[in-house]
Enzyme design. Sequence first.
Site, PDB file in Angstrom:
ATOM      1  CG  HIS A 210    -127.552 -71.382 -10.954  1.00 57.23           C
ATOM      2  ND1 HIS A 210    -126.469 -71.375 -11.265  1.00 57.23           N
ATOM      3  CD2 HIS A 210    -128.543 -72.061 -11.477  1.00 57.23           C
ATOM      4  CE1 HIS A 210    -126.539 -72.002 -12.603  1.00 57.23           C
ATOM      5  NE2 HIS A 210    -127.909 -72.176 -12.741  1.00 57.23           N
TER       6      HIS A 210
HETATM    7  C1  UD1 Z   1    -132.771 -71.094 -14.921  1.00 56.31           C
HETATM    8  C2  UD1 Z   1    -132.671 -72.445 -15.539  1.00 56.31           C
HETATM    9  C3  UD1 Z   1    -131.300 -72.799 -15.407  1.00 56.31           C
HETATM   10  C4  UD1 Z   1    -130.194 -71.929 -15.549  1.00 56.31           C
HETATM   11  C5  UD1 Z   1    -130.513 -70.678 -14.783  1.00 56.31           C
HETATM   12  C6  UD1 Z   1    -129.384 -69.518 -14.773  1.00 56.31           C
HETATM   13  C7  UD1 Z   1    -134.592 -73.779 -15.906  1.00 56.31           C
HETATM   14  C8  UD1 Z   1    -135.032 -75.229 -15.681  1.00 56.31           C
HETATM   15  N1  UD1 Z   1    -133.381 -73.444 -15.345  1.00 56.31           N
HETATM   16  O1  UD1 Z   1    -132.711 -71.734 -13.364  1.00 56.31           O
HETATM   17  O2  UD1 Z   1    -130.719 -73.877 -16.469  1.00 56.31           O
HETATM   18  O3  UD1 Z   1    -128.855 -72.273 -15.383  1.00 56.31           O
HETATM   19  O4  UD1 Z   1    -131.780 -70.289 -15.057  1.00 56.31           O
HETATM   20  O5  UD1 Z   1    -130.011 -68.578 -14.167  1.00 56.31           O
HETATM   21  O6  UD1 Z   1    -134.887 -73.271 -16.843  1.00 56.31           O
HETATM   22  N2  UD1 Z   1    -135.688 -64.847  -9.847  1.00 56.31           N
HETATM   23  C9  UD1 Z   1    -135.524 -63.805  -9.832  1.00 56.31           C
HETATM   24  N3  UD1 Z   1    -135.105 -62.799 -10.674  1.00 56.31           N
HETATM   25  C10 UD1 Z   1    -135.345 -63.182 -11.880  1.00 56.31           C
HETATM   26  C11 UD1 Z   1    -135.528 -64.515 -12.276  1.00 56.31           C
HETATM   27  C12 UD1 Z   1    -135.333 -65.416 -11.160  1.00 56.31           C
HETATM   28  O7  UD1 Z   1    -135.688 -63.264  -8.587  1.00 56.31           O
HETATM   29  O8  UD1 Z   1    -135.267 -62.241 -12.936  1.00 56.31           O
HETATM   30  C13 UD1 Z   1    -135.703 -65.928  -8.712  1.00 56.31           C
HETATM   31  C14 UD1 Z   1    -137.083 -66.412  -8.547  1.00 56.31           C
HETATM   32  O9  UD1 Z   1    -137.282 -66.217  -7.185  1.00 56.31           O
HETATM   33  C15 UD1 Z   1    -137.176 -67.698  -8.907  1.00 56.31           C
HETATM   34  C16 UD1 Z   1    -135.611 -68.065  -8.835  1.00 56.31           C
HETATM   35  O10 UD1 Z   1    -134.808 -67.055  -9.054  1.00 56.31           O
HETATM   36  O11 UD1 Z   1    -138.031 -68.356  -8.282  1.00 56.31           O
HETATM   37  C17 UD1 Z   1    -135.213 -69.090  -9.717  1.00 56.31           C
HETATM   38  O12 UD1 Z   1    -135.513 -68.709 -11.052  1.00 56.31           O
HETATM   39  P1  UD1 Z   1    -136.058 -70.057 -12.227  1.00 56.31           P
HETATM   40  O13 UD1 Z   1    -136.056 -69.265 -13.539  1.00 56.31           O
HETATM   41  O14 UD1 Z   1    -137.038 -70.890 -11.919  1.00 56.31           O
HETATM   42  O15 UD1 Z   1    -134.668 -70.850 -12.421  1.00 56.31           O
HETATM   43  P2  UD1 Z   1    -133.233 -70.748 -12.274  1.00 56.31           P
HETATM   44  O16 UD1 Z   1    -132.828 -71.282 -11.047  1.00 56.31           O
HETATM   45  O17 UD1 Z   1    -132.954 -69.281 -12.606  1.00 56.31           O
END
Ligand code: UD1
Length: 348
Positions: A210
């Site tokens: 991811h």
């Molecule tokens: C975040 C952390 C990363 C961790 C990862 C585990 C940061 C910078 N990154 O990255 O260190 O390894 O979490 O998952 O804090 N989304 C959903 N549902 C949710 C949350 C997110 O669909 O409950 C989608 C959203 O579209 C979002 C994307 O996932 O844009 C990414 O989520 P985000 O929290 O920005 O970062 P991660 O890639 O999950």
Amino acid sequence: MSSKTKIFLVAGARPNFMKVAPLISQLYRFPNMFGTKLIHTGQHYDTDMSDVFFQDLDLPEPDRFLGVGSGSHAEQTGRVMIAFEKVCLEERPDLVIVVGDVNSTMACALTAKKLCIPVAHVEAGLRSRDWTMPEEINRVVTDTVSDLLFTPSRDADENLLLEGIPPHKIHFVGNVMIDSLFASLPKSENRNALETIGLKSGNYAVLTLHRPSNVDERKVLAGIVGVLIDLSHELPIVWPLHPRSKKNLERFGMLAALENAVGMKITEPLGYLDMLSLNRHARMIITDSGGIQEEATVLGVPCITLRDAIRAAVFSAWSTNKQNIRIPELWDGKAAERVIDVIVSYYS
Ligand code: UD1
């Protein structure tokens, strides 16, 4: 007024939940000394990414949910800071404990420090030296402003000392995430994740992916997906898809080919216990997650970090003898106890 020390324990995203679980149980050992509140920033908010972890880890309902959701780094970090500042001003905690290296970790550490509230960072001192990783920035900023730094390994202590952090702030306690792993292993055995997905113990690889550097660019992702589809013809692979990866695979039109690949099993993100059960029985793990690499070490499952040229690494790990994998010092299931013992003496 209560004379208890008011502690905020912050969790925001999926990899935080297994780190706060053992800390909260240890804080509850001192009900007369600490008034503990669990603050969930809402960085992760889905059932799959958040709720199931509360159930699997027996976490209490958060005392405050900040509901910040997704967004760019600045938006997400800014929203956490604004919301967390309000809660800190209302409740005036005596200590804020943050874990890991996600945006919520850094945002809450910075906010608390600017209000002159002491900050404890659990899982301090880890460094990749790769400043293109958002987590690296979060780690360095959080460690710089923290008053108590709890490290999972000796090399983390060395990193902090080299950056000029005074030795008295640094406490080597081991790995709290591994506390959760040991505590949850028996429960994970009651899950039938393998049967449900159609896998045989010891005869499949678990894949997780991811990191933005692996999944956000079409060309990089296409390269990785090509190798994975190729490998899936020779060994069964199960891939619980992170929402970020799923979104990009759909956007680039690569999901269907993966779903149709012979030995490839694509699933939704899995809960903590199902994932643990899957990892424990895997022949090998292929991942870009730091946490899963650490869990693989303790479970004795060969693990490789996903890069472009993975074929050779995969086959070498597939034939690694599990007996040769060593568990690091103090990764013994008692790290959270050591954290809270230090905090108790800090306030005694
Ligand atoms: C975040 C952390 C990363 C961790 C990862 C585990 C940061 C910078 N990154 O990255 O260190 O390894 O979490 O998952 O804090 N989304 C959903 N549902 C949710 C949350 C997110 O669909 O409950 C989608 C959203 O579209 C979002 C994307 O996932 O844009 C990414 O989520 P985000 O929290 O920005 O970062 P991660 O890639 O999950």
